[in-house]
Write a protein that holds these residues in place. Structure first.
Motif, short mmCIF file in Angstrom:
data_model
loop_
_atom_site.label_atom_id
_atom_site.label_comp_id
_atom_site.label_asym_id
_atom_site.label_seq_id
_atom_site.Cartn_x
_atom_site.Cartn_y
_atom_site.Cartn_z
N ASP A 1 0.81 -1.22 0.00
CA ASP A 1 0.00 0.00 0.00
C ASP A 1 0.85 1.27 0.00
N GLY A 2 2.02 1.20 -0.62
CA GLY A 2 2.85 2.39 -0.75
C GLY A 2 3.74 2.68 0.43
N ARG A 3 3.64 1.86 1.49
CA ARG A 3 4.48 2.10 2.67
C ARG A 3 5.96 1.85 2.35
N ILE A 4 6.20 0.95 1.40
CA ILE A 4 7.58 0.64 1.01
C ILE A 4 7.73 0.97 -0.48
N GLN A 5 8.73 1.79 -0.80
CA GLN A 5 8.91 2.26 -2.17
C GLN A 5 10.37 2.12 -2.59
N ARG A 6 10.57 2.09 -3.89
CA ARG A 6 11.92 2.11 -4.44
C ARG A 6 11.89 2.83 -5.77
N GLU A 7 12.90 3.63 -6.04
CA GLU A 7 12.92 4.44 -7.26
C GLU A 7 14.25 4.26 -7.97
N CYS A 8 14.21 4.28 -9.29
CA CYS A 8 15.43 4.16 -10.09
C CYS A 8 15.25 4.93 -11.40
N ILE A 9 16.30 5.58 -11.85
CA ILE A 9 16.25 6.37 -13.10
C ILE A 9 17.10 5.68 -14.16
N LEU A 10 16.52 5.48 -15.32
CA LEU A 10 17.25 4.96 -16.48
C LEU A 10 17.71 6.17 -17.28
N TYR A 11 19.01 6.49 -17.19
CA TYR A 11 19.53 7.72 -17.79
C TYR A 11 19.73 7.57 -19.30
N LYS A 12 19.85 8.70 -19.95
CA LYS A 12 20.08 8.73 -21.40
C LYS A 12 21.38 7.99 -21.75
N GLY A 13 21.32 7.20 -22.80
CA GLY A 13 22.49 6.49 -23.27
C GLY A 13 22.84 5.24 -22.49
N ARG A 14 22.10 4.95 -21.41
CA ARG A 14 22.37 3.77 -20.60
C ARG A 14 21.48 2.62 -21.06
N SER A 15 22.09 1.42 -21.20
CA SER A 15 21.30 0.25 -21.61
C SER A 15 20.62 -0.42 -20.41
N GLU A 16 21.14 -0.14 -19.22
CA GLU A 16 20.55 -0.70 -18.01
C GLU A 16 20.85 0.21 -16.83
N SER A 17 20.06 0.03 -15.80
CA SER A 17 20.26 0.85 -14.60
C SER A 17 19.71 0.09 -13.41
N TRP A 18 20.26 0.36 -12.23
CA TRP A 18 19.76 -0.28 -11.03
C TRP A 18 20.00 0.59 -9.81
N CYS A 19 19.21 0.33 -8.81
CA CYS A 19 19.34 0.98 -7.52
C CYS A 19 19.15 -0.10 -6.46
N ARG A 20 20.18 -0.35 -5.66
CA ARG A 20 20.12 -1.50 -4.76
C ARG A 20 20.80 -1.23 -3.42
N ASP A 21 20.43 -2.06 -2.44
CA ASP A 21 21.12 -2.08 -1.14
C ASP A 21 22.25 -3.09 -1.24
N SER A 22 23.44 -2.70 -0.89
CA SER A 22 24.56 -3.64 -0.97
C SER A 22 24.63 -4.48 0.30
N ALA A 23 25.19 -5.66 0.17
CA ALA A 23 25.35 -6.56 1.32
C ALA A 23 26.28 -5.95 2.35
N THR A 24 27.26 -5.16 1.90
CA THR A 24 28.20 -4.54 2.83
C THR A 24 27.53 -3.42 3.63
N ASP A 25 26.77 -2.57 2.95
CA ASP A 25 26.08 -1.48 3.66
C ASP A 25 25.04 -2.00 4.62
#
Length: 566
Positions: free
Chosen positions: A323-347
């Motif tokens: 219900d929107g309480r948990i969200q995640r956002e990512c931008i696919l920039y110009k010229g990029r074939s892929e993009s991601w936004c993630r939590d790393s195991a180290t952090d």
């Protein structure tokens, strides 16, 4: 008995005993039939209590008769005044105590006792606490009594602090009291709640003071496992918070992948996942990476045509969960074939505890103490296993060499559980490899020659493009391997692989090396048919290469294949 002559059983005595048994059986069956007849006729009177009591006194595990007695009490509750009813219930409690002496672990008796107290006009829960203490003196691991005590504590409004002191008293009497240790683990978070509101965990200061108590138990009897298990609970960490841990978009593949901190089913209404593209909701169909994964840490959707425009465009992707309480956002920039936004195991401190300076100092001291104990008790497997867990909590990479040596000690100490230790070691090696990969900011993971017996944490390798599993002891490629949606090259030669069920719907997989494994049938390769980009397959040294017409059948199964090595 000593000093007494053992008399031989004559046929006459045997016959007499048989008559007595038949007489008891006749009484039992007659009384039982009388109880059933009264219940069927709806006759709920005190005679029913007498009749059922005669049977339950000998056999307290007759559940139907306990139900019959409750029906009688409910009926008498409407007919008698509170004083008469209280007298009746007190007699019942006395009768129940007699039944518990016959069988202290009778499910029906303990349950009925709680029911009687709940329906009694004037229940005395303090007396029940004393009763529990008395029965726990007879058998400190009577879990029926422990369960009943928790009910009594709730009704009597005994504070968790008082119960914590009660467990301390029992543990002081006997360090081997596993039930008290376990009960203590449920009380600590109530008495000393975690300051960060982590469910099931106690405040750090309280946990630190517990180490001294446990250490006394460990050095008193190092071979008793009760305190070791409690020690492992102290070293544990709170469950990960439910989050969307990664959002990945592929412009070329026209797909979006969402990763979660826990396996979920986004097809259920309460876990519905909503996608927004450039601020507008987009209706998509979600699927797990493998048909067998009804609950999965990764969910995939194919984007409708024209959702992502030419490479020169920029797009904003956002997912709403719960219900929107948990969200995640990512931008696919110009010229990029892929993009991601993630939590790393180290952090996220995924594979170790998030330690304060104080806790680090205490755990380092605990590690030193356990090391000293191991010198005194070199064959103690619990000590060796705890040393490993302490090393993992303090510094998984820094203690990697010492950890491997401890596992060798474990296997030598307890050879019957070698397979379990191998699997646990595989888990820790993979965790370390993920940490090393992230520190290097690489998408290549090398797990070759690690003696791995299983694969885990594959959802943490979603972005990996090249995986080397050569020269291990793997018997299969599990279904969770399908979570590695970016995988392009898989090297898995020189294993014992018979099943490829995890190589399903991997859209970017191009090369697979399975040399010197145990693949014996064309059907074993069927999962590869769902990998459209596959162009190279190495099957040299597998029994399947000896199957007649193998190559022609394989070309029909995998039409995209350009290079086959046999």
């Amino acid at each position: 008995m000593h000093g007494r002559i053992k008399l031989k059983t004559t046929e006459e005595q045997a016959e007499q005993k048989q008559k007595e048994r038949l007489k008891k059986l006749h009484f039992y069956e007659t009384t039982r039939s009388a109880c059933f007849a009264k219940r069927k006729a709806g006759i709920l009177d005190e005679e029913g209590l007498i009749l059922s009591g005669q049977l339950l006194a000998a056999n307290p595990d007759f559940a139907t008769l306990w139900n019959f007695r409750r029906e009688i009490f409910l009926h008498l509750k409407e007919e008698k005044n509170p004083e008469e009813l209280q007298t009746l219930f007190e007699k019942e409690l006395s009768f129940l105590e007699t039944c518990l002496r016959v069988n202290p672990k009778s499910y029906g008796t303990w349950h009925h006792r709680g029911w009687v107290l709940d329906h009694s006009p004037h229940p005395d829960w303090k007396v029940e606490l004393e009763l529990c203490s008395k029965f726990l003196q007879f058998d400190e691991r009577n879990f029926h009594c422990w369960d009943y005590r928790r009910l009594v504590v709730q009704r009597a409004e005994v504070s968790p602090q008082e119960e914590l002191e009660f467990t301390h008293k029992l543990i002081g009497t006997n360090f081997s009291n596993y039930s008290s240790w376990h009960y203590r683990s449920t009380l600590l978070p109530l008495v000393y709640p975690d300051t960060e509101c982590r469910v099931g965990r106690a405040d750090e200061e309280a946990l630190l003071t517990e180490y001294e108590l446990v250490q006394n138990a460990l050095f008193t009897d190092p071979n008793d496992q009760s305190a070791w298990f409690y020690y492992r609970w102290l070293l544990g960490r709170a469950d990960r918070e439910e989050t969307v841990s990664c959002l990945y978009i592929s412009r070329e593949g026209q797909r979006l992948i969402v990763s979660f901190s826990h396996p979920v089913n986004v097809l259920l209404p309460r876990d519905e996942l909503i996608l927004f593209v450039d601020g507008l909701p987009l209706r998509v169909t979600w699927k797990s990476p493998h048909p067998q994964l009804k609950r999965s840490a990764i969910w995939i959707c194919e984007l409708p045509p024209n959702t992502i425009n030419a490479a020169c465009s920029e797009h904003n992707f956002k997912v709403h969960w719960r219900d929107g309480r948990i969200q995640r956002e990512c931008i696919l920039y110009k010229g990029r074939s892929e993009s991601w936004c993630r939590d790393s195991a180290t952090d996220q401190q995924l594979f170790r505890c998030d330690l304060s300076v104080e806790k680090t100092t205490v755990l380092q001291s605990e590690l030193n103490s356990c090391t000293q104990l191991q010198e005194l008790e070199p064959d103690n497997k619990w000590c060796a296993l705890t040393i490993i867990l302490l090393m993992r909590a303090l510094d998984p990479l820094g203690y990697e060499k010492e950890m491997l040596q401890c596992f060798q000690t474990l296997k030598a100490t307890d050879p019957m559980r070698t397979a379990y230790f191998d699997d646990l070691l595989s888990k820790f090696i993979i965790e370390n490899s993920i940490l090393k990969m992230e520190y290097a900011e690489s998408r290549v993971v090398d797990l070759s020659k690690k003696n791995l017996t299983n694969l885990c944490h594959l959802d943490q390798m979603q972005l990996v493009t090249h995986m080397n599993l050569t020269s291990n002891r793997l018997k299969s490629l599990p279904i969770h391997l399908s979570m590695m949606q970016c995988l392009e090259v898989l090297e898995a030669s020189d294993n014992e692989i018979e099943s490829l069920e995890g190589l399903v719907q991997l859209p970017r997989l191009q090369e697979i090396s399975l040399q010197n494994n145990r693949i014996s049938k064309i059907g074993d390769l069927r999962p590869l048919a769902s990998c459209p980009s596959l162009i190279l397959l190495n099957l040299k040294g597998n029994p399947i290469t000896e199957v007649p017409d193998f190559e022609s059948e394989l070309s029909e199964l995998l039409p995209s294949l350009k290079d086959l090595i046999v």
